[in-house]
Design a protein around this motif. Structure first.
Motif, PDB file in Angstrom:
ATOM      1  N   HIS A   1       0.860  -1.183   0.000  1.00  0.00           N
ATOM      2  CA  HIS A   1       0.000   0.000   0.000  1.00  0.00           C
ATOM      3  C   HIS A   1       0.902   1.240   0.000  1.00  0.00           C
ATOM      4  CE1 HIS A   1      -3.432  -2.579   1.156  1.00  0.00           C
ATOM      5  NE2 HIS A   1      -2.583  -3.162   1.983  1.00  0.00           N
ATOM      6  N   HIS A   2       0.776   2.076  -1.015  1.00  0.00           N
ATOM      7  CA  HIS A   2       1.577   3.287  -1.130  1.00  0.00           C
ATOM      8  C   HIS A   2       0.824   4.430  -0.460  1.00  0.00           C
ATOM      9  CE1 HIS A   2       4.472   1.490  -3.939  1.00  0.00           C
ATOM     10  NE2 HIS A   2       3.431   0.813  -4.394  1.00  0.00           N
TER      11      HIS A   2
ATOM     12  N   PHE B   1       2.978   0.721   3.409  1.00  0.00           N
ATOM     13  CA  PHE B   1       2.553  -0.254   4.411  1.00  0.00           C
ATOM     14  C   PHE B   1       2.375  -1.571   3.670  1.00  0.00           C
ATOM     15  CE2 PHE B   1      -0.495  -2.887   6.560  1.00  0.00           C
ATOM     16  CZ  PHE B   1      -0.220  -2.733   7.912  1.00  0.00           C
ATOM     17  N   ILE B   2       2.970  -2.628   4.209  1.00  0.00           N
ATOM     18  CA  ILE B   2       2.959  -3.925   3.541  1.00  0.00           C
ATOM     19  C   ILE B   2       2.365  -4.979   4.468  1.00  0.00           C
ATOM     20  CG2 ILE B   2       4.458  -5.793   2.696  1.00  0.00           C
ATOM     21  CD1 ILE B   2       6.286  -3.717   1.547  1.00  0.00           C
TER      22      ILE B   2
ATOM     23  N   GLN C   1      -8.931   4.609   0.908  1.00  0.00           N
ATOM     24  CA  GLN C   1      -8.557   5.331  -0.303  1.00  0.00           C
ATOM     25  C   GLN C   1      -7.990   6.714  -0.010  1.00  0.00           C
ATOM     26  OE1 GLN C   1      -8.476   4.019  -3.460  1.00  0.00           O
ATOM     27  NE2 GLN C   1      -8.925   2.155  -2.283  1.00  0.00           N
ATOM     28  N   ALA C   2      -8.463   7.341   1.049  1.00  0.00           N
ATOM     29  CA  ALA C   2      -7.996   8.688   1.376  1.00  0.00           C
ATOM     30  C   ALA C   2      -6.528   8.709   1.782  1.00  0.00           C
ATOM     31  CB  ALA C   2      -8.850   9.270   2.499  1.00  0.00           C
TER      32      ALA C   2
ATOM     33  N   ASP D   1      -2.392   0.163  -5.098  1.00  0.00           N
ATOM     34  CA  ASP D   1      -1.651  -0.897  -4.429  1.00  0.00           C
ATOM     35  C   ASP D   1      -0.935  -1.787  -5.439  1.00  0.00           C
ATOM     36  OD1 ASP D   1      -2.794   0.054  -2.104  1.00  0.00           O
ATOM     37  OD2 ASP D   1      -4.269  -1.564  -1.939  1.00  0.00           O
ATOM     38  N   GLU D   2       0.096  -2.470  -4.954  1.00  0.00           N
ATOM     39  CA  GLU D   2       0.734  -3.555  -5.690  1.00  0.00           C
ATOM     40  C   GLU D   2       0.443  -4.859  -4.947  1.00  0.00           C
ATOM     41  OE1 GLU D   2       4.960  -2.925  -6.940  1.00  0.00           O
ATOM     42  OE2 GLU D   2       4.737  -1.076  -5.782  1.00  0.00           O
ATOM     43  N   THR D   3       0.150  -5.922  -5.683  1.00  0.00           N
ATOM     44  CA  THR D   3      -0.074  -7.231  -5.082  1.00  0.00           C
ATOM     45  C   THR D   3       0.888  -8.237  -5.701  1.00  0.00           C
ATOM     46  OG1 THR D   3      -2.418  -6.770  -4.701  1.00  0.00           O
ATOM     47  CG2 THR D   3      -1.734  -9.078  -4.646  1.00  0.00           C
ATOM     48  N   LEU D   4       1.698  -8.873  -4.866  1.00  0.00           N
ATOM     49  CA  LEU D   4       2.609  -9.918  -5.303  1.00  0.00           C
ATOM     50  C   LEU D   4       2.046 -11.261  -4.859  1.00  0.00           C
ATOM     51  CD1 LEU D   4       6.035  -8.340  -4.239  1.00  0.00           C
ATOM     52  CD2 LEU D   4       4.608  -7.812  -6.230  1.00  0.00           C
TER      53      LEU D   4
END
Length: 281
Positions: free
Chosen positions: A173-174, A227-228, A260-261, A267-270
């Protein structure tokens, strides 16, 4: 356990999600030490030349696990990316930023890397996609207490590095600056229990370590604020079932909407599967 996994705290047995367990335990409940790995962690994503991933995995699992741990690191896990066939993803941990500098200096200045670096580098297009991380709160690091690694084969035997069934999901999460604490609190209190109830095994929650890179020879992604969450599933079917259950949850949809705020970009999902000698699985 490796010699670096030495940060023990006491937690109750069978805590379902992050955070402390309730204290209304039966009289015969047993407290046992939980070993949490690494206050500093690297998430490394390597883009490889087409068809070279199995070459690097075989080399890594045979030569780069014990040699790095002997230098003072914890090799937490290494993975095939299920959705990107030319990506190799791995996690390694350190006891602190100074310990990171010392361990990396020892390994990259040592004989094992000197012997195998040309073969490793020959598989790669890019190895600079690196996030420098730390646990999002006390107790959010990887618990490696019961983990064990498949042994090295004896001379002349090859490692049977077939793809395993387990799925590890890393969600990146960026975040906007200033959103870290609120996002982490909501994840710990609201999202993590809901995810666990739908079938996810919570492995760790991590945030950006903003300290100056203590080993500049290896770059990390600058300007990141993430946050990961790291979760595990028995197989692809279990992960698909989990996603379907969450998609039908009104509570989850509300959480996603509120999050979302805090997001600076999507997001990136691996979606990963461990190699044969990955400690994390």
């Amino acid at each position: 356990m490796t010699k670096q996994d030495n940060r023990s705290v006491y937690k109750q047995v069978d805590c379902p999600v992050f955070g402390d367990c309730p204290m209304n335990l039966p009289p015969n409940a047993v407290l046992k030490p939980v070993t949490l790995a690494s206050p500093v962690i690297e998430l490394r994503q390597y883009t490889l030349k087409p068809g070279e991933r199995e070459t690097l995995i075989a080399l890594f699992d045979a030569e780069f696990i014990e040699s790095q741990e002997d230098a003072g690191m914890t090799i937490i896990g290494q993975f095939r990316d299920l959705d990107r066939p030319d990506m190799f993803v791995w996690l390694r941990g350190f006891d602190g930023m100074d310990a990171r500098r010392d361990a990396l200096s020892a390994f990259y200045g040592g004989p094992v890397w000197a012997m195998h670096r040309n073969a490793a580098n020959a598989t790669m297009i890019d190895s600079d996609d690196v996030l420098l991380l730390k646990p999002a709160w006390p107790g959010a690091a990887f618990n490696l207490s019961g983990a064990h690694r498949a042994p090295l084969k004896t001379t002349g035997e090859s490692i049977q590095n077939k793809q395993l069934a387990e799925i590890i999901v890393i969600q990146i999460h960026h975040l906007k600056r200033g959103a870290e604490v609120g996002f982490a609190n909501r994840f710990n209190i609201e999202a993590a229990p809901l995810m666990a109830g739908c079938g996810a095994r919570q492995l760790a929650a991590l945030v950006t370590e903003h300290a100056e890179n203590s080993f500049p020879r290896l770059p990390v992604r600058p300007g990141e604020n993430v946050f990961i969450s790291v979760t595990a599933f028995d197989n692809a079917g279990a992960h698909a079932s989990y996603k379907a259950t969450l998609a039908q949850s009104a509570e989850w949809q509300a959480l996603q909407h509120r999050a979302q705020a805090d997001l600076a970009r999507p997001d990136e999902t691996l979606r990963l599967t461990p190699t044969a000698r990955s400690l994390l699985r």
